[in-house]
Design an enzyme around this catalytic site. Structure first.
Site, PDB file in Angstrom:
ATOM      1  N   SER A   8       0.732  -1.190  -0.014  1.00  0.00           N
ATOM      2  CA  SER A   8      -0.070   0.163  -0.150  1.00  0.00           C
ATOM      3  C   SER A   8       0.834   1.139   0.046  1.00  0.00           C
ATOM      4  O   SER A   8       1.971   0.935   0.266  1.00  0.00           O
ATOM      5  CB  SER A   8      -0.878   0.009   1.341  1.00  0.00           C
ATOM      6  N   GLU A  10       1.304   5.575   1.246  1.00  0.00           N
ATOM      7  CA  GLU A  10       0.499   6.662   1.946  1.00  0.00           C
ATOM      8  C   GLU A  10       0.813   8.001   1.227  1.00  0.00           C
ATOM      9  O   GLU A  10       2.053   8.172   1.037  1.00  0.00           O
ATOM     10  CB  GLU A  10       1.419   6.500   3.386  1.00  0.00           C
ATOM     11  N   THR A  41      -2.606  11.134   5.235  1.00  0.00           N
ATOM     12  CA  THR A  41      -2.305  11.510   6.612  1.00  0.00           C
ATOM     13  C   THR A  41      -3.340  12.673   6.861  1.00  0.00           C
ATOM     14  O   THR A  41      -3.859  13.328   6.077  1.00  0.00           O
ATOM     15  CB  THR A  41      -0.815  12.077   6.735  1.00  0.00           C
ATOM     16  N   HIS A  70      -6.161   8.714   7.488  1.00  0.00           N
ATOM     17  CA  HIS A  70      -5.776   8.670   8.795  1.00  0.00           C
ATOM     18  C   HIS A  70      -6.461   9.721   9.579  1.00  0.00           C
ATOM     19  O   HIS A  70      -7.117  10.557   9.207  1.00  0.00           O
ATOM     20  CB  HIS A  70      -4.273   9.143   9.126  1.00  0.00           C
ATOM     21  N   ARG A 100      -2.816   8.788  17.595  1.00  0.00           N
ATOM     22  CA  ARG A 100      -3.177   9.875  18.827  1.00  0.00           C
ATOM     23  C   ARG A 100      -2.577  11.261  17.928  1.00  0.00           C
ATOM     24  O   ARG A 100      -3.276  12.231  18.024  1.00  0.00           O
ATOM     25  CB  ARG A 100      -1.976   9.640  19.773  1.00  0.00           C
ATOM     26  N   GLY A 101      -1.424  11.067  17.107  1.00  0.00           N
ATOM     27  CA  GLY A 101      -1.189  12.341  16.482  1.00  0.00           C
ATOM     28  C   GLY A 101      -0.095  13.217  17.386  1.00  0.00           C
ATOM     29  O   GLY A 101      -0.043  12.834  18.712  1.00  0.00           O
ATOM     30  N   ASP A 102       0.287  14.384  16.951  1.00  0.00           N
ATOM     31  CA  ASP A 102       1.334  15.028  17.614  1.00  0.00           C
ATOM     32  C   ASP A 102       0.736  16.560  17.510  1.00  0.00           C
ATOM     33  O   ASP A 102       0.546  17.093  16.502  1.00  0.00           O
ATOM     34  CB  ASP A 102       2.592  15.256  17.026  1.00  0.00           C
ATOM     35  N   HIS A 142       8.569   4.440  20.411  1.00  0.00           N
ATOM     36  CA  HIS A 142       8.278   5.740  20.313  1.00  0.00           C
ATOM     37  C   HIS A 142       9.029   6.856  21.138  1.00  0.00           C
ATOM     38  O   HIS A 142       9.295   6.320  22.331  1.00  0.00           O
ATOM     39  CB  HIS A 142       6.562   5.905  20.545  1.00  0.00           C
ATOM     40  N   LYS A 158      -3.553  -1.406  22.222  1.00  0.00           N
ATOM     41  CA  LYS A 158      -4.338  -0.987  20.784  1.00  0.00           C
ATOM     42  C   LYS A 158      -4.898  -2.205  20.081  1.00  0.00           C
ATOM     43  O   LYS A 158      -6.322  -1.962  19.443  1.00  0.00           O
ATOM     44  CB  LYS A 158      -3.375  -0.273  20.061  1.00  0.00           C
ATOM     45  N   PHE A 212      13.442  13.932   9.218  1.00  0.00           N
ATOM     46  CA  PHE A 212      12.402  13.147   9.595  1.00  0.00           C
ATOM     47  C   PHE A 212      12.605  12.005  10.669  1.00  0.00           C
ATOM     48  O   PHE A 212      11.829  11.764  11.730  1.00  0.00           O
ATOM     49  CB  PHE A 212      11.679  12.449   8.463  1.00  0.00           C
ATOM     50  N   HIS A 262       4.076  -1.096   3.436  1.00  0.00           N
ATOM     51  CA  HIS A 262       3.267   0.199   3.631  1.00  0.00           C
ATOM     52  C   HIS A 262       4.543   1.144   2.988  1.00  0.00           C
ATOM     53  O   HIS A 262       5.187   1.366   3.781  1.00  0.00           O
ATOM     54  CB  HIS A 262       2.648   0.447   4.709  1.00  0.00           C
ATOM     55  N   LYS A 268       5.479  10.934  -4.170  1.00  0.00           N
ATOM     56  CA  LYS A 268       6.193  10.577  -5.529  1.00  0.00           C
ATOM     57  C   LYS A 268       6.099   9.310  -6.086  1.00  0.00           C
ATOM     58  O   LYS A 268       5.903   8.223  -5.466  1.00  0.00           O
ATOM     59  CB  LYS A 268       7.491  10.547  -5.212  1.00  0.00           C
TER      60      LYS A 268
HETATM   61  P1  FAD Z   1      -0.109   6.351  20.953  1.00  0.00           P
HETATM   62  O1  FAD Z   1      -0.525   4.805  20.791  1.00  0.00           O
HETATM   63  O2  FAD Z   1      -1.466   6.970  21.816  1.00  0.00           O
HETATM   64  O3  FAD Z   1       0.944   6.461  21.788  1.00  0.00           O
HETATM   65  C1  FAD Z   1       1.618   7.550  22.185  1.00  0.00           C
HETATM   66  C2  FAD Z   1       2.704   7.719  23.328  1.00  0.00           C
HETATM   67  O4  FAD Z   1       2.012   7.402  24.434  1.00  0.00           O
HETATM   68  C3  FAD Z   1       3.644   6.336  23.097  1.00  0.00           C
HETATM   69  O5  FAD Z   1       5.005   6.910  23.570  1.00  0.00           O
HETATM   70  C4  FAD Z   1       3.054   5.408  24.087  1.00  0.00           C
HETATM   71  O6  FAD Z   1       3.886   4.481  24.657  1.00  0.00           O
HETATM   72  C5  FAD Z   1       2.493   6.463  25.157  1.00  0.00           C
HETATM   73  N1  FAD Z   1       1.204   5.978  25.863  1.00  0.00           N
HETATM   74  C6  FAD Z   1       0.090   5.231  25.482  1.00  0.00           C
HETATM   75  N2  FAD Z   1      -0.953   5.415  26.375  1.00  0.00           N
HETATM   76  C7  FAD Z   1      -0.262   5.475  27.426  1.00  0.00           C
HETATM   77  C8  FAD Z   1      -0.791   5.771  28.730  1.00  0.00           C
HETATM   78  N3  FAD Z   1      -2.050   5.403  29.185  1.00  0.00           N
HETATM   79  N4  FAD Z   1       0.175   6.690  29.825  1.00  0.00           N
HETATM   80  C9  FAD Z   1       1.197   7.074  29.419  1.00  0.00           C
HETATM   81  N5  FAD Z   1       1.746   6.912  28.178  1.00  0.00           N
HETATM   82  C10 FAD Z   1       1.064   6.147  27.170  1.00  0.00           C
HETATM   83  N6  FAD Z   1       0.737  11.767  12.891  1.00  0.00           N
HETATM   84  C11 FAD Z   1      -0.185  12.645  12.509  1.00  0.00           C
HETATM   85  O7  FAD Z   1      -0.536  13.548  13.069  1.00  0.00           O
HETATM   86  N7  FAD Z   1      -0.892  12.116  11.249  1.00  0.00           N
HETATM   87  C12 FAD Z   1      -0.809  11.221  10.732  1.00  0.00           C
HETATM   88  O8  FAD Z   1      -1.814  10.990   9.638  1.00  0.00           O
HETATM   89  C13 FAD Z   1       0.209  10.218  11.303  1.00  0.00           C
HETATM   90  N8  FAD Z   1       0.105   9.030  10.329  1.00  0.00           N
HETATM   91  C14 FAD Z   1       1.002   8.144  10.902  1.00  0.00           C
HETATM   92  C15 FAD Z   1       1.196   6.716  10.340  1.00  0.00           C
HETATM   93  C16 FAD Z   1       2.044   5.889  10.893  1.00  0.00           C
HETATM   94  C17 FAD Z   1       2.117   4.566  10.195  1.00  0.00           C
HETATM   95  C18 FAD Z   1       2.859   6.163  11.927  1.00  0.00           C
HETATM   96  C19 FAD Z   1       3.823   5.046  12.477  1.00  0.00           C
HETATM   97  C20 FAD Z   1       2.932   7.253  12.700  1.00  0.00           C
HETATM   98  C21 FAD Z   1       1.735   8.422  12.271  1.00  0.00           C
HETATM   99  N9  FAD Z   1       1.770   9.621  12.877  1.00  0.00           N
HETATM  100  C22 FAD Z   1       0.673  10.518  12.306  1.00  0.00           C
HETATM  101  C23 FAD Z   1       2.745   9.890  13.941  1.00  0.00           C
HETATM  102  C24 FAD Z   1       1.966   9.545  15.252  1.00  0.00           C
HETATM  103  O9  FAD Z   1       0.715  10.323  15.479  1.00  0.00           O
HETATM  104  C25 FAD Z   1       2.985  10.164  16.349  1.00  0.00           C
HETATM  105  O10 FAD Z   1       4.138   9.101  16.248  1.00  0.00           O
HETATM  106  C26 FAD Z   1       2.243  10.131  17.597  1.00  0.00           C
HETATM  107  O11 FAD Z   1       3.379  10.729  18.655  1.00  0.00           O
HETATM  108  C27 FAD Z   1       1.838   9.089  18.387  1.00  0.00           C
HETATM  109  O12 FAD Z   1       1.057   8.376  17.844  1.00  0.00           O
HETATM  110  P2  FAD Z   1       0.266   6.855  18.273  1.00  0.00           P
HETATM  111  O13 FAD Z   1      -0.890   6.812  17.300  1.00  0.00           O
HETATM  112  O14 FAD Z   1       1.424   5.917  18.064  1.00  0.00           O
HETATM  113  O15 FAD Z   1       0.117   7.312  19.796  1.00  0.00           O
END
Ligand code: FAD
Length: 282
Positions: A8, A10, A41, A70, A100-102, A142, A158, A212, A262, A268
């Site tokens: 796939s 992205e 994304t 996403h 979760r996102g940043d 992470h 998850k 990155f 993926h 590109k």
């Molecule tokens: P989570 O799974 O919620 O984890 C985030 C952090 O919190 C981890 O360090 C985890 O260990 C910690 N954590 C989880 N639960 C708890 C808890 N209860 N207490 C304390 N700590 C906890 N970002 C975007 O903004 N947009 C996108 O479209 C996007 N696409 C992505 C696609 C992929 C395939 C990947 C790998 C990343 C992508 N990201 C994207 C980046 C991602 O949003 C970031 O890495 C973000 O910081 C974490 O998201 P997550 O879903 O992994 O979060």
């Protein structure tokens, strides 16, 4: 005979009309390879909400290939997320990447769903089994995780909250992927049923790759860093070397029965198309 993995691509939503036009060409070129789906994304806190929706709409009407938006939860409230889910349902979308996102700098407040696990549970609560849900996984941990063990537990949580599969952050060390897959199995996740998809970053621009990688905590092996630095502006050599590195990584993963690749396409066509063809995935 080994089975070919699914693959796939992205995309990210372009900011300009020219970027939008060029994405459509890339989409058509990559779609001709018959990928399983394309994902798009989303800027956390809703920062690309309109642009992501626009691209989803556009691509969804362009072919039969599945389009997976996403969706992120940090900084958004449940009402906003529920609205987005119903927009996607209305468009016939069946697959999501839940994150979760940043938060963009300056924005504060985690919102009602602070972690991806909460988002997955919310999507299941709102939409049952309508969506196939993928989440993010981190073979090299992470950057904000308190420990590797807790990060693996977060991924397990998850899957248990309802994720069908996980896509990894990019990596260049196949062992980190294999190690994480083994850890999941030890924690009771059957990765045949809830797969760990390998996120693959083609090497296109050395400096943006380094930037990155630093921001998302992905490791670039020293031999790759050093050689990319040696090539300077020699794009042809970067392309050739980058292709070899990523091709060998995918080959090794395929020998280890990776279920799917993926590609972080960077919008590109090349070297994504070249890799898919050389790996005989199409
Ligand atoms: P989570 O799974 O919620 O984890 C985030 C952090 O919190 C981890 O360090 C985890 O260990 C910690 N954590 C989880 N639960 C708890 C808890 N209860 N207490 C304390 N700590 C906890 N970002 C975007 O903004 N947009 C996108 O479209 C996007 N696409 C992505 C696609 C992929 C395939 C990947 C790998 C990343 C992508 N990201 C994207 C980046 C991602 O949003 C970031 O890495 C973000 O910081 C974490 O998201 P997550 O879903 O992994 O979060």
């Amino acid at each position: 005979m080994t089975t070919k993995p699914d693959f796939s691509f992205e995309f990210y939503p372009p900011k300009t009309d020219a970027g939008r036009e060029s994405l459509l060409t890339t989409f058509d070129e990559l779609n001709a390879l018959a990928p399983k789906y394309f994902s798009v994304t989303y800027g956390a806190g809703g920062s690309t909400r309109e642009r992501t929706l626009d691209i989803i709409n556009l691509l969804n009407g362009r072919s039969q290939t599945q389009i997976a938006p996403h969706i992120s939860c940090i900084g958004d409230d449940k009402v906003q997320i529920a609205e987005l889910l119903s927009d996607y349902k209305a468009l016939g979308i069946k697959r999501l990447v839940a994150l979760r996102g940043d938060l963009p700098s300056g924005q504060v407040g985690m919102g009602e769903l602070p972690f991806a696990r909460d988002l997955v549970a919310f999507i299941r609560e709102q939409s049952g089994d309508h969506f196939y849900i993928e989440v993010a996984a981190y073979p090299e941990m992470h950057p904000q995780a308190r420990s590797f063990k807790e990060d693996v537990q977060n991924l397990v949580n998850k899957y248990k909250a309802g994720a069908d599969a996980a896509i990894t952050q990019f990596f260049f060390n196949a062992d980190s992927y294999l190690y994480l897959r083994d850890e999941l199995e030890k924690q009771g996740i059957d990765t045949q049923k809830q797969p760990l998809i390998a996120g693959i970053m083609p090497i296109i621009h050395a400096t943006s790759l380094m930037r990155f990688a630093d921001s998302c905590g992905a490791d670039i092996p020293r031999y790759v860093r050093k050689q990319l630095a040696d090539y300077g502006d020699d794009r042809k050599s970067i392309h050739q070397f980058g292709f070899d590195v990523v091709y060998k990584l995918c080959e090794r993963l395929m020998a280890e029965s990776v279920p799917a690749l993926h590609f972080y396409s960077m919008n590109k066509t090349e070297p994504n198309r070249e890799l898919v063809k050389a790996l005989d995935l199409a």
